[in-house]
Structures are given as structure tokens and as C-alpha cells.
Write a protein that holds these residues in place. Sequence first.
Motif, mmCIF file in Angstrom:
data_model
loop_
_atom_site.group_PDB
_atom_site.id
_atom_site.type_symbol
_atom_site.label_atom_id
_atom_site.label_comp_id
_atom_site.label_asym_id
_atom_site.label_seq_id
_atom_site.Cartn_x
_atom_site.Cartn_y
_atom_site.Cartn_z
ATOM 1 N N ASP A 1 -16.694 107.470 14.250
ATOM 2 C CA ASP A 1 -16.610 108.887 14.633
ATOM 3 C C ASP A 1 -16.006 109.718 13.495
ATOM 4 O OD1 ASP A 1 -17.784 109.011 17.226
ATOM 5 O OD2 ASP A 1 -16.036 107.989 18.039
ATOM 6 N N ARG B 1 -22.136 119.033 15.433
ATOM 7 C CA ARG B 1 -23.464 118.751 16.003
ATOM 8 C C ARG B 1 -24.292 120.032 16.092
ATOM 9 N NH1 ARG B 1 -21.521 114.575 20.833
ATOM 10 N NH2 ARG B 1 -20.434 113.197 19.384
ATOM 11 N N ASP C 1 -22.436 110.446 15.056
ATOM 12 C CA ASP C 1 -22.444 108.979 14.998
ATOM 13 C C ASP C 1 -23.409 108.504 16.088
ATOM 14 O OD1 ASP C 1 -20.518 108.057 17.356
ATOM 15 O OD2 ASP C 1 -20.729 106.333 16.024
ATOM 16 N N SER D 1 -23.874 105.857 17.984
ATOM 17 C CA SER D 1 -23.446 104.660 18.717
ATOM 18 C C SER D 1 -24.167 104.462 20.052
ATOM 19 C CB SER D 1 -21.944 104.736 18.966
ATOM 20 O OG SER D 1 -21.622 105.947 19.623
ATOM 21 N N ASP D 2 -24.658 105.534 20.672
ATOM 22 C CA ASP D 2 -25.345 105.382 21.960
ATOM 23 C C ASP D 2 -26.848 105.178 21.785
ATOM 24 O OD1 ASP D 2 -23.044 105.573 23.452
ATOM 25 O OD2 ASP D 2 -23.229 107.732 23.760
HETATM 26 N N1 LIG Z 1 -11.451 112.124 29.197
HETATM 27 C C1 LIG Z 1 -11.734 113.061 28.296
HETATM 28 N N2 LIG Z 1 -10.898 114.100 28.145
HETATM 29 C C2 LIG Z 1 -11.167 115.054 27.221
HETATM 30 N N3 LIG Z 1 -12.238 115.048 26.434
HETATM 31 C C3 LIG Z 1 -13.113 114.050 26.547
HETATM 32 C C4 LIG Z 1 -12.914 113.000 27.493
HETATM 33 N N4 LIG Z 1 -13.939 112.141 27.376
HETATM 34 C C5 LIG Z 1 -14.733 112.606 26.406
HETATM 35 N N5 LIG Z 1 -14.254 113.760 25.896
HETATM 36 C C6 LIG Z 1 -14.843 114.578 24.826
HETATM 37 O O1 LIG Z 1 -16.200 114.800 25.103
HETATM 38 C C7 LIG Z 1 -17.006 114.720 23.923
HETATM 39 C C8 LIG Z 1 -18.106 113.701 24.131
HETATM 40 O O2 LIG Z 1 -17.496 112.433 24.354
HETATM 41 P P1 LIG Z 1 -18.306 111.098 24.200
HETATM 42 O O3 LIG Z 1 -17.369 109.964 24.393
HETATM 43 O O4 LIG Z 1 -19.527 111.171 25.016
HETATM 44 O O5 LIG Z 1 -18.771 111.229 22.688
HETATM 45 P P2 LIG Z 1 -18.566 110.253 21.484
HETATM 46 O O6 LIG Z 1 -17.165 109.745 21.460
HETATM 47 O O7 LIG Z 1 -19.109 110.893 20.286
HETATM 48 O O8 LIG Z 1 -19.559 109.111 21.890
HETATM 49 P P3 LIG Z 1 -19.262 107.569 22.120
HETATM 50 O O9 LIG Z 1 -17.996 107.453 22.922
HETATM 51 O O10 LIG Z 1 -20.454 107.124 22.865
HETATM 52 O O11 LIG Z 1 -19.119 107.009 20.745
HETATM 53 C C9 LIG Z 1 -16.059 114.368 22.791
HETATM 54 O O12 LIG Z 1 -15.749 115.561 22.110
HETATM 55 C C10 LIG Z 1 -14.828 113.845 23.499
HETATM 56 O O13 LIG Z 1 -13.635 114.127 22.779
#
Ligand SMILES: Nc1ncnc2c1ncn2[C@@H]1O[C@H](COP(=O)(O)OP(=O)(O)OP(=O)(O)O)[C@@H](O)[C@H]1O
Length: 333
Positions: A76, A148, A218, A220-221
Motif C-alpha cells: 500500500d 486513485r 495496489d 491486491s484484490d
Molecule cells: N475500519 C475502517 N475504518 C476506517 N477506514 C477504513 C476502515 N476499513 C477500511 N477503511 C478505509 O477504506 C479505504 C478502502 O479500504 P480497503 O481495505 O478496501 O482498501 P485497501 O487497503 O487498499 O485494499 P486491501 O485491504 O484489499 O489491500 C481505505 O482508505 C481504508 O483506509
Amino acid sequence: MNEFDLIEHYFLSNTENRRRTGSVTDVGNGDDCTVLSHLAGRLAISTDTVVHGRHVPASAPAGWLASRGLGSSVSDLVAMGAKPLGFTLALTLPKVSSGWLKGFSEALFRAADLYGIALLGGDVTRGPLTASYTVFGELPKTGRLLTRASAQLGDKVWVSGTLGAAAGALPLFDQPLRSADRSYRARLQLLQAYVYPAPPVELGVRLQADSRVHAAIDISDGLLADLAHIAKASQLDLNLNASAIPVAPALSELYSRPHALMHAMSGGDDYQVGFTADPTWSIDDRMVSQIGEVMAGTGQVFIDHTPADRWLERLATTLPGGMSLATGYQHFG
Ligand SMILES: Nc1ncnc2c1ncn2[C@@H]1O[C@H](COP(=O)(O)OP(=O)(O)OP(=O)(O)O)[C@@H](O)[C@H]1O
Ligand SMILES: Cc1ncc(C[n+]2csc(CCOP(=O)(O)O)c2C)c(N)n1
Ligand SMILES: [Mg+2]
């Protein structure tokens, strides 16, 4: 061994980690907070969790939670073009096993060495086995960010690395790996891609430094699912060329073309970066492939293909295991 001895023994006594922590903090781990200092620019932060049985198989050795967890978190930072500085670890354990903790902490510091980052603090609790990583990275003080939402009309779409190997490893966990097997090397490469994600840290910093690079994510999904986030956030369409998608060679050796390309497009677990850049941009790095372009539209991803990949038109869009061609890996839904 009580909680404090455990933390001290497995997480705080590593000499190289203490040195590295000292170079980025005024107060390191062992106190109520870690105080990051010496920051010249902006701080990038990201959190990811590895759940035993979901992100790694239930039979996985301890080290996998470390190498995969830290690799996927650093990925990330790479997608934001940040230089990795350090991380914290929240570890939940069902019980204390010295063998497990030794395997985990050794793999953790090996991975930290790879990225040159310090374990800056954390937490240890009792419960179902999970490891959560929060990574910190540094960005220049000023200038545009690789979000993005910043793809531009006419940009080319690029991706780093070769794709699909880790997803192709999933069915291999239950099969014996014998060095005498004809496909031994290819299988080993897929398993290594799964266990040891290798996010391209230097590439990320180079992308951030070049203002002709606009948006990044990134993947990853899954490539398609994650590029769809760029398309949606930028309100532009991405038109991809199926023949240009860099399918991992070991994957092509073991799987049919449709299967291999599916893994490369939608399998996920590729800790690489997808990005868009001005058409004048190029790079002297053969691990980066141009795979499409940014067009006017409403935020969708399209795939162009040659007659050889006509099977794409008939493809069922929903696949087993919680992933679909369009949505990639999703925990819910
Ligand atoms: N529990 C949470 N509280 C606050 N923000 C969140 C929470 N979960 C996810 N987010 C935010 O939502 C956005 C998308 O999260 P997501 O985890 O889907 O993306 P990612 O980390 O890029 O993907 P992945 O986890 O699949 O690698 C990110 O900006 C993340 O910080
Ligand atoms: C045993 C096992 N089964 C399935 C998968 C596939 N998988 C799990 S999470 C994920 C996306 C990234 O996770 P997140 O979105 O939480 O960052 C993917 C592709 C795996 N890695 N291990
Ligand atoms: Mg996340």
C-alpha cells in the motif's frame, strides 16, 4: 513466559531493529507511544490484517503471517509512492507457543530487513490468530499525490511485475511438492510468490517523483477490480488489452491460457502496483508493462482481446472462492 517477557524476548531484543528504530524515533517501542521524528515530509499510513485461515491457509507455518502480512502492507505504501519507514504490529494469539513465536518473529525481522523498516511498537492479545500491521512511509513535503482519483484522459495504463502466481498457488497447498516432478520449479515459483510478496518499493518512489505519473493503486484484490477503483474515482474508462497483461511465466506453464489469464486478471494477492501515466512517460524497467489506456467514459474497465482470447466473451463472471472477474476478492458480498 508472561506477556511482557514475551514481547521483550521476541519483539524488542532484535539489535538491528533497535538501531533502525533509533534512527526514526525520539521514543521507540517499550513506552506508551512511539514518537516518530526526523520526518522531513508527509507521513503515509496504512493498516492491513492477516487472518489465519483466510489470508493464509489454516495449516500455514508462523512465518507466512509475517512475510505475507508485512509484504501486503508495504504494498500500500508503494502504491502511494511512499518510502517505507516502519510499522506497528497487533498480534492476537490463541496460546503462547515458543516455537511458533520464534518462527514468526524471525520471519518478521527478515521481511523488515528486506524493506529496511523498523518494528516501532505494537500489541499482543489472546484470541483467534490474526496479525494486523500498520505501516508508515514518508512522502515529499509538497507536490501531487498518486491517488486513485487522478487518472487523466489519454493516459496509458501500466502494471508492475508479473501477475497471477500467488492465486495460482492456492490449489497447490494440498499437493505434495517433489523435486523429481516435471513441474517442480514452476510450482515452487508459485508457492514462493504466495509466501513472499515482493512489492516494488523503489519503483513506487520513482513513480511518485515523476509528475507524468498520475494515478496508482495496489492490485491486491485483483487487477481488474482494483483498476476499477481508479476508473470510478477518476470518472474515466480504462480500456485494457488482454494480450498485454503480464501473466507469470510459471503460471502459464502449469495452467491453460484461460485459467492463467483469469488468475492474472482477478485472482488477487499480487502485491504490485497498477498506475496511469502521460503517454510521453516510459521507464527503463522490464518489470513494468503497458496494458491499456484511459478513455472518456463513466468509470468502467473494458478488456480488448485478440481472436485467440475469444473465450473471454463467454466467461462466467462469478468464480468459486469469493471472487468474480469484475469484483476480485471480497470479504463480504
Ligand atoms: N475500519 C475502517 N475504518 C476506517 N477506514 C477504513 C476502515 N476499513 C477500511 N477503511 C478505509 O477504506 C479505504 C478502502 O479500504 P480497503 O481495505 O478496501 O482498501 P485497501 O487497503 O487498499 O485494499 P486491501 O485491504 O484489499 O489491500 C481505505 O482508505 C481504508 O483506509
Ligand atoms: C488460504 C487463502 N485463501 C484465499 C486467499 C485469497 N485472498 C484472501 S484475502 C485476498 C485479498 C487481499 O486481502 P485484503 O483485501 O484483506 O487485503 C485474497 C486474494 C488467500 N490469500 N489465502
Ligand atoms: Mg485494506
